[in-house]
Structures are given as C-alpha cells and as structure tokens.
Design a protein around this motif. Structure first.
Motif, PDB file in Angstrom:
ATOM      1  N   GLU A  29       0.718  -1.164   0.106  1.00  0.00           N
ATOM      2  CA  GLU A  29       0.035  -0.025  -0.005  1.00  0.00           C
ATOM      3  C   GLU A  29       1.183   1.310  -0.095  1.00  0.00           C
ATOM      4  N   VAL A  30       0.448   2.254  -0.838  1.00  0.00           N
ATOM      5  CA  VAL A  30       1.128   3.526  -0.727  1.00  0.00           C
ATOM      6  C   VAL A  30       0.212   4.440  -0.160  1.00  0.00           C
ATOM      7  N   LYS A  31       0.673   5.477   0.455  1.00  0.00           N
ATOM      8  CA  LYS A  31      -0.161   6.538   1.036  1.00  0.00           C
ATOM      9  C   LYS A  31      -0.702   7.685   0.016  1.00  0.00           C
ATOM     10  N   GLN A  32       0.205   7.927  -0.994  1.00  0.00           N
ATOM     11  CA  GLN A  32      -0.265   8.640  -2.112  1.00  0.00           C
ATOM     12  C   GLN A  32      -1.002   7.893  -3.257  1.00  0.00           C
ATOM     13  N   SER A  33      -1.890   9.016  -4.066  1.00  0.00           N
ATOM     14  CA  SER A  33      -2.638   8.423  -5.068  1.00  0.00           C
ATOM     15  C   SER A  33      -1.623   8.534  -6.188  1.00  0.00           C
ATOM     16  N   ALA A  34      -2.033   7.717  -7.388  1.00  0.00           N
ATOM     17  CA  ALA A  34      -1.337   7.593  -8.352  1.00  0.00           C
ATOM     18  C   ALA A  34      -0.805   8.930  -9.162  1.00  0.00           C
ATOM     19  N   LYS A  35      -2.067   9.828  -8.933  1.00  0.00           N
ATOM     20  CA  LYS A  35      -1.668  11.476  -9.577  1.00  0.00           C
ATOM     21  C   LYS A  35      -0.710  11.998  -8.435  1.00  0.00           C
ATOM     22  N   GLU A  36      -0.873  11.699  -7.160  1.00  0.00           N
ATOM     23  CA  GLU A  36       0.235  12.351  -6.385  1.00  0.00           C
ATOM     24  C   GLU A  36       1.606  12.041  -6.559  1.00  0.00           C
ATOM     25  N   MET A  37       1.537  10.378  -6.910  1.00  0.00           N
ATOM     26  CA  MET A  37       3.127  10.038  -7.120  1.00  0.00           C
ATOM     27  C   MET A  37       3.426  10.590  -8.446  1.00  0.00           C
ATOM     28  N   ALA A  38       2.681  10.781  -9.553  1.00  0.00           N
ATOM     29  CA  ALA A  38       3.237  11.197 -10.786  1.00  0.00           C
ATOM     30  C   ALA A  38       3.483  12.585 -10.696  1.00  0.00           C
ATOM     31  N   ASP A  39       2.749  13.316  -9.937  1.00  0.00           N
ATOM     32  CA  ASP A  39       2.996  14.859  -9.610  1.00  0.00           C
ATOM     33  C   ASP A  39       4.697  14.921  -9.056  1.00  0.00           C
ATOM     34  N   GLU A  40       4.650  14.202  -8.047  1.00  0.00           N
ATOM     35  CA  GLU A  40       5.987  14.265  -7.374  1.00  0.00           C
ATOM     36  C   GLU A  40       7.203  13.799  -7.954  1.00  0.00           C
ATOM     37  N   MET A  41       6.837  12.730  -8.903  1.00  0.00           N
ATOM     38  CA  MET A  41       7.919  12.142  -9.937  1.00  0.00           C
ATOM     39  C   MET A  41       8.229  13.315 -10.789  1.00  0.00           C
ATOM     40  N   LEU A  42       7.178  14.130 -11.277  1.00  0.00           N
ATOM     41  CA  LEU A  42       7.540  15.307 -12.153  1.00  0.00           C
ATOM     42  C   LEU A  42       8.074  16.578 -11.585  1.00  0.00           C
ATOM     43  N   GLU A  43       7.829  16.584 -10.502  1.00  0.00           N
ATOM     44  CA  GLU A  43       8.334  17.714  -9.806  1.00  0.00           C
ATOM     45  C   GLU A  43       9.881  17.638  -9.217  1.00  0.00           C
ATOM     46  N   LYS A  44      10.386  16.321  -9.371  1.00  0.00           N
ATOM     47  CA  LYS A  44      11.757  16.097  -8.900  1.00  0.00           C
ATOM     48  C   LYS A  44      12.532  15.738 -10.114  1.00  0.00           C
ATOM     49  N   VAL A  45      12.003  15.351 -11.035  1.00  0.00           N
ATOM     50  CA  VAL A  45      12.710  15.140 -12.431  1.00  0.00           C
ATOM     51  C   VAL A  45      11.953  15.749 -13.506  1.00  0.00           C
ATOM     52  N   GLU A  46      12.606  16.721 -14.127  1.00  0.00           N
ATOM     53  CA  GLU A  46      12.288  17.536 -15.088  1.00  0.00           C
ATOM     54  C   GLU A  46      11.880  16.797 -16.381  1.00  0.00           C
ATOM     55  N   GLN A  47      10.681  16.925 -16.829  1.00  0.00           N
ATOM     56  CA  GLN A  47      10.162  16.195 -18.037  1.00  0.00           C
ATOM     57  C   GLN A  47       9.584  17.338 -18.963  1.00  0.00           C
ATOM     58  N   PRO A  48       9.551  17.026 -20.216  1.00  0.00           N
ATOM     59  CA  PRO A  48       8.695  17.911 -21.094  1.00  0.00           C
ATOM     60  C   PRO A  48       7.211  18.264 -20.821  1.00  0.00           C
ATOM     61  N   VAL A  49       6.488  19.107 -21.205  1.00  0.00           N
ATOM     62  CA  VAL A  49       5.052  18.993 -20.731  1.00  0.00           C
ATOM     63  C   VAL A  49       4.193  17.916 -21.035  1.00  0.00           C
ATOM     64  N   LEU A  50       3.713  17.444 -20.018  1.00  0.00           N
ATOM     65  CA  LEU A  50       2.706  16.178 -20.239  1.00  0.00           C
ATOM     66  C   LEU A  50       1.451  16.727 -19.804  1.00  0.00           C
ATOM     67  N   MET A  51       0.374  16.042 -20.262  1.00  0.00           N
ATOM     68  CA  MET A  51      -0.997  16.140 -20.003  1.00  0.00           C
ATOM     69  C   MET A  51      -1.543  14.781 -19.423  1.00  0.00           C
ATOM     70  N   GLU A  52      -2.642  14.933 -18.694  1.00  0.00           N
ATOM     71  CA  GLU A  52      -3.201  13.850 -17.885  1.00  0.00           C
ATOM     72  C   GLU A  52      -4.217  12.991 -18.898  1.00  0.00           C
ATOM     73  N   LEU A  53      -4.306  11.753 -19.020  1.00  0.00           N
ATOM     74  CA  LEU A  53      -5.374  11.122 -19.758  1.00  0.00           C
ATOM     75  C   LEU A  53      -6.607  10.837 -19.230  1.00  0.00           C
ATOM     76  N   SER A  54      -7.617  10.907 -19.769  1.00  0.00           N
ATOM     77  CA  SER A  54      -8.965  10.731 -19.268  1.00  0.00           C
ATOM     78  C   SER A  54      -9.485   9.224 -19.587  1.00  0.00           C
ATOM     79  N   ALA A  55     -10.385   8.713 -18.687  1.00  0.00           N
ATOM     80  CA  ALA A  55     -10.836   7.332 -18.815  1.00  0.00           C
ATOM     81  C   ALA A  55     -10.785   6.666 -20.406  1.00  0.00           C
TER      82      ALA A  55
END
Length: 160
Positions: A29-55
């Motif tokens: 189990e992880v305390k963060q949501s998948a979105k929070e995890m991705a946000d933190e990854m992108l905050e710590k490691v610079e990437q090109p501008v990425l957008m989130e996918l809908s269902a």
C-alpha cells in the motif's frame, strides 16, 4: 484404499502449496494516489510538458478498461515531438496484472512505431522504456531520465 490416500495427499499438497504461495508484494500500500505519485515524480525530475489522460483516452491509447483499475495516472506529451510518458496503474485484482502489463507493452510498441521514421532520438527513447510491477502497481516510464524517475517511484514503497 490407495486411491483415498492419494487423494488426501494430493489435497494436502495443494493446500500447502497455496498457503506458501501468498504474494507479500500484492498487499503493498502506498499513501499517495497515483496522481500524487506522478506529480511528485515530475516535480523532482524535469520532463517535457505532459498532460493527463481521461478514462476514454486511456481506453483509446492503452486499450485498458479503467474499471479494472483502483487508481491510475497517465501522462503523455502535449505535442507529438516527444515520446516521454509516465503511467502508474493500481490494479484492483492481481489476476488482471498480466493484462495491464501486456497493454502497457503494446503501448510502448505503438509509441516506438510512431517515432521510428519520424524522430530517431525519440524512437531510441521509446525503445528503452521501463516497466515495473510492485504488488498491484504497474509503472511504465518512457524517458531519457527513466532511472531518476524510477528512483523517486521506488521511494513511495519504502517503509519508514
């Protein structure tokens, strides 16, 4: 008599095997949501501008039914000049993990085909994608900074 003993031994062996095969990682189990995890990854490691996918976009691009997922976050480039992607899937039922992994591999192949004749550096980037499964979590990273992103991702699973 021998048949009865064989049946009992077979049943006992089946119980022992199933009891010992409990997958400890599937209870991660992880305390963060998948979105929070991705946000933190992108905050710590610079990437090109990425957008989130809908269902709906998830179904179109990854061929994954969101109903199989407890949580997910998929980030793709806003423009088709980069192959970078980050996708985190928390699968509801562990039996669906192979299907999710297969869909992720197919997505990686599709990205490779997209850039094969278009941008050679992005094609190489897509060929070197990383797929990681931890318990019910599946991660795919397409990035020249994949190792750094994975290091941040792994930190979500460390017990403190």
């Amino acid at each position: 008599m021998k048949k009865t003993i064989m049946i009992l031994l077979t049943a006992m062996l089946a119980m022992v095997i199933s009891a010992c095969s409990g997958d400890k990682e599937s209870t991660i189990e992880v305390k963060q949501s998948a979105k929070e995890m991705a946000d933190e990854m992108l905050e710590k490691v610079e990437q090109p501008v990425l957008m989130e996918l809908s269902a709906e976009e998830l179904k179109d691009l990854y061929n994954i039914d969101a109903a199989k997922l407890e949580d997910y976050s998929v980030r793709i480039p806003m423009m088709n000049v980069k192959s970078n992607e980050i996708a985190i899937f928390k699968v509801k039922d562990a039996k669906d993990i192979p299907d999710i992994e297969a869909a992720v591999k197919q997505r990686a192949e599709n990205v490779q085909k997209l850039f094969e004749q278009y941008l050679p550096d992005q094609y190489e980037n897509a060929k070197n994608y990383k797929l990681i499964t931890k318990g019910n979590y599946v991660l795919i990273v397409i990035s020249d900074s994949a190792d750094e992103l994975i290091k941040v991702y792994d930190s979500f699973f460390e017990t403190k």
